[in-house]
Design an enzyme around this catalytic site. Structure first.
Site, short mmCIF file in Angstrom:
data_model
loop_
_atom_site.label_atom_id
_atom_site.label_comp_id
_atom_site.label_asym_id
_atom_site.label_seq_id
_atom_site.Cartn_x
_atom_site.Cartn_y
_atom_site.Cartn_z
N CYS A 177 1.06 -1.20 -0.05
CA CYS A 177 0.18 -0.13 0.00
C CYS A 177 0.72 1.48 -0.07
O CYS A 177 0.51 2.34 -0.21
CB CYS A 177 -0.94 0.08 1.34
SG CYS A 177 -2.14 -1.38 1.22
N ASN A 219 -10.29 -0.41 0.18
CA ASN A 219 -9.05 -0.13 0.16
C ASN A 219 -8.38 -1.12 -0.99
O ASN A 219 -8.63 -1.96 -1.20
CB ASN A 219 -8.59 -0.89 1.42
CG ASN A 219 -6.91 -0.99 1.61
OD1 ASN A 219 -6.23 -0.80 0.48
ND2 ASN A 219 -6.46 -1.24 2.94
N HIS A 226 -3.32 6.95 1.98
CA HIS A 226 -3.87 5.69 1.58
C HIS A 226 -5.33 5.40 2.24
O HIS A 226 -5.45 5.54 3.32
CB HIS A 226 -2.70 4.67 1.94
CG HIS A 226 -3.35 3.13 1.92
ND1 HIS A 226 -4.07 2.91 0.69
CD2 HIS A 226 -3.50 2.16 2.66
CE1 HIS A 226 -4.36 1.52 0.87
NE2 HIS A 226 -3.87 1.18 2.15
N1 ACO Z 1 -18.17 -8.04 10.56
C1 ACO Z 1 -18.56 -8.28 11.99
N2 ACO Z 1 -17.84 -8.63 12.83
C2 ACO Z 1 -16.46 -8.56 12.87
C3 ACO Z 1 -15.91 -8.39 11.28
C4 ACO Z 1 -16.74 -8.15 10.28
N3 ACO Z 1 -16.40 -8.03 8.80
N4 ACO Z 1 -14.71 -8.45 11.27
C5 ACO Z 1 -14.14 -8.73 12.48
N5 ACO Z 1 -15.37 -8.62 13.16
C6 ACO Z 1 -15.64 -9.19 14.91
C7 ACO Z 1 -14.33 -9.64 15.43
O1 ACO Z 1 -14.51 -11.04 15.19
C8 ACO Z 1 -14.43 -9.25 16.87
O2 ACO Z 1 -15.32 -10.05 17.57
P1 ACO Z 1 -15.14 -10.59 19.04
O3 ACO Z 1 -15.10 -9.20 19.58
O4 ACO Z 1 -16.19 -11.43 19.47
O5 ACO Z 1 -13.86 -11.25 19.10
C9 ACO Z 1 -14.94 -7.77 16.71
O6 ACO Z 1 -15.58 -7.70 15.40
C10 ACO Z 1 -13.81 -6.89 16.79
O7 ACO Z 1 -12.92 -7.06 15.98
P2 ACO Z 1 -11.54 -6.54 15.82
O8 ACO Z 1 -10.52 -6.95 14.83
O9 ACO Z 1 -10.96 -6.09 17.28
O10 ACO Z 1 -12.05 -5.00 15.11
P3 ACO Z 1 -11.50 -3.74 15.02
O11 ACO Z 1 -12.22 -2.68 15.71
O12 ACO Z 1 -9.99 -3.60 15.44
O13 ACO Z 1 -11.55 -3.43 13.63
C11 ACO Z 1 -10.30 -3.53 11.52
C12 ACO Z 1 -11.05 -4.17 12.67
C13 ACO Z 1 -11.52 -2.65 10.83
C14 ACO Z 1 -9.77 -4.46 10.67
C15 ACO Z 1 -9.36 -2.46 12.20
O14 ACO Z 1 -8.47 -3.17 13.10
C16 ACO Z 1 -8.43 -1.85 11.04
O15 ACO Z 1 -9.02 -0.96 10.35
N6 ACO Z 1 -7.19 -1.73 11.20
C17 ACO Z 1 -6.37 -1.22 10.26
C18 ACO Z 1 -6.21 -2.23 9.26
C19 ACO Z 1 -5.84 -1.59 7.78
O16 ACO Z 1 -5.88 -0.52 7.68
N7 ACO Z 1 -5.28 -2.49 7.13
C20 ACO Z 1 -4.97 -2.07 5.77
C21 ACO Z 1 -3.66 -1.14 5.84
S1 ACO Z 1 -2.54 -1.83 4.89
C22 ACO Z 1 -2.95 -2.22 3.41
O17 ACO Z 1 -3.87 -1.21 3.06
C23 ACO Z 1 -2.74 -3.62 2.83
#
Ligand code: ACO
Length: 332
Positions: free
Chosen positions: A117, A288, A258
């Site tokens: 990215c 993304n 990004h």
């Molecule tokens: N739908 C519903 N529930 C979900 C989903 C979904 N799609 N995905 C995860 N959950 C659940 C999990 O299982 C978890 O449940 P639990 O509490 O029962 O265990 C709960 O939601 C919370 O999950 P987290 O992973 O803690 O959620 P978080 O608030 O961290 O959000 C996210 C996840 C959106 C991926 C966040 O961590 C994020 O944006 N991180 C950055 C990722 C990123 O930007 N990546 C790309 C950058 S690099 C590139 O672009 C290649």
């Protein structure tokens, strides 16, 4: 910071591929246990574009490049260098040469650059070095990825995030240097946070000789770690780039990050005290798109007339590697 040796860099045109097929959050909720509400609240994403059967990384890249070359009032034969930032090539040997052939840019040398990215920002900075040394005058920098090929569509923690896309800019030698500052970083100790790994099996070949043959596995990600990394590193790298440029955040007309997650954009803008009306965001429509996200956003804002010649843009890419980088430049 290496200073230029005589040639400045101008930004002459932008383009992006038009992918008509949209996959909505509601569509995804029919595949995995998720909801529009969960995805939109946590990420800001409502749809993502999915490349069709007739599309390839090369066709999407060529479409984006054609738009950028036309906006720059150039012909493909004028192009000296094509840099294709991608992690999802049609061919592991590289896809840039296919783009060169599709464009009919016979004079251009073409190669791929992989930095996930961060790829577009790394490629933009790399292109500037070739221009500043006087090696090349007209360069097309493309950011393109087809992540739908590499997502596990049963993994709700990743499949809701990614989409397909391609964007491009034309950079040219000019008297005035409009690349005002940049900075890049890498930290391989965090490599395991975000991967598209090769998995192989040992195959006996002949005698003592064995080979490892296999295939790439779908994307895996530690979302929380990547989030923490992004909200720390991105403001830092932008501040360093602004320092190199001799500018302050108040001088910046547009922040183009990004497009990974709206919460990351909001956190970075808040830390840098950049008002939300100067923060470019199109992830609601595209998701993304990895290396493509910054040039697509740039192109949409240029074509809608919001970004004008002379506007100062701060851009930052971040992602797998882990890698991160920023560039401060003036459009036009
Ligand atoms: N739908 C519903 N529930 C979900 C989903 C979904 N799609 N995905 C995860 N959950 C659940 C999990 O299982 C978890 O449940 P639990 O509490 O029962 O265990 C709960 O939601 C919370 O999950 P987290 O992973 O803690 O959620 P978080 O608030 O961290 O959000 C996210 C996840 C959106 C991926 C966040 O961590 C994020 O944006 N991180 C950055 C990722 C990123 O930007 N990546 C790309 C950058 S690099 C590139 O672009 C290649």
């Amino acid at each position: 910071m290496v200073k230029q040796t005589g040639y400045g860099v101008a930004f002459a045109g932008s383009g992006s591929a038009d992918i008509s097929t949209a996959l909505s959050n509601d569509d995804l909720s029919q595949i995995v246990e998720t909801s529009d509400e969960w995805i939109a609240t946590r990420t800001g994403i409502r749809q993502r574009r999915i490349a069709g059967a007739a599309d390839s990384l090369a066709t999407l890249s060529a479409e984006a490049a054609r738009g950028a070359i036309a906006m720059a009032n150039l012909a493909p034969a004028d192009i000296d260098l094509i840099l294709l930032a991608t992690s999802t090539p049609d061919d592991l040997f590289g896809t840039a040469c296919q783009v060169q052939a599709a464009l009919g840019a016979q004079r251009a040398v073409a190669f791929d650059l992989t930095a996930a990215c961060s790829g577009f920002v790394f490629a933009l900075i790399t292109a500037a070095q070739f221009i500043r040394t006087g090696a090349y005058r007209n360069v097309v920098v493309i950011g393109a990825d087809v992540l739908s090929r590499w997502v596990d569509w049963q993994d709700r923690t990743t499949c809701v995030l990614f989409g397909d896309g391609a964007g491009a800019v034309v950079m040219q030698a000019a008297e005035t240097d409009r690349l005002l500052g940049f900075e890049m970083g890498s930290d391989g100790s965090l490599n395991g946070c975000l991967n598209l790994n090769y998995q192989s099996e040992t195959q006996p070949l002949v005698g003592e000789v064995q080979v490892q043959t296999g295939t790439f596995l779908p994307i895996t990600m530690n979302g929380r770690e990547v989030y923490r990394f992004a909200v720390n590193r991105v403001p830092e790298v932008l501040e360093k780039s602004l320092f190199h440029a001799g500018l302050d955040t108040a001088d910046i007309d547009w922040l183009i990050l990004h497009q990974a997650n709206q919460r990351i954009l909001d956190a970075v803008a808040k830390r840098l005290k950049i008002p939300s009306d100067r923060v470019v965001s199109n992830m609601a429509k595209h998701g993304n798109t990895s290396a493509a996200s910054i040039p697509i956003a740039l192109d949409e804002w240029v074509r809608s007339g919001q970004i004008q010649p002379g506007d100062k843009i701060a851009t930052s890419g971040f992602g797998a590697g882990l890698t991160w980088g920023a560039a401060i430049f003036e459009w036009g």
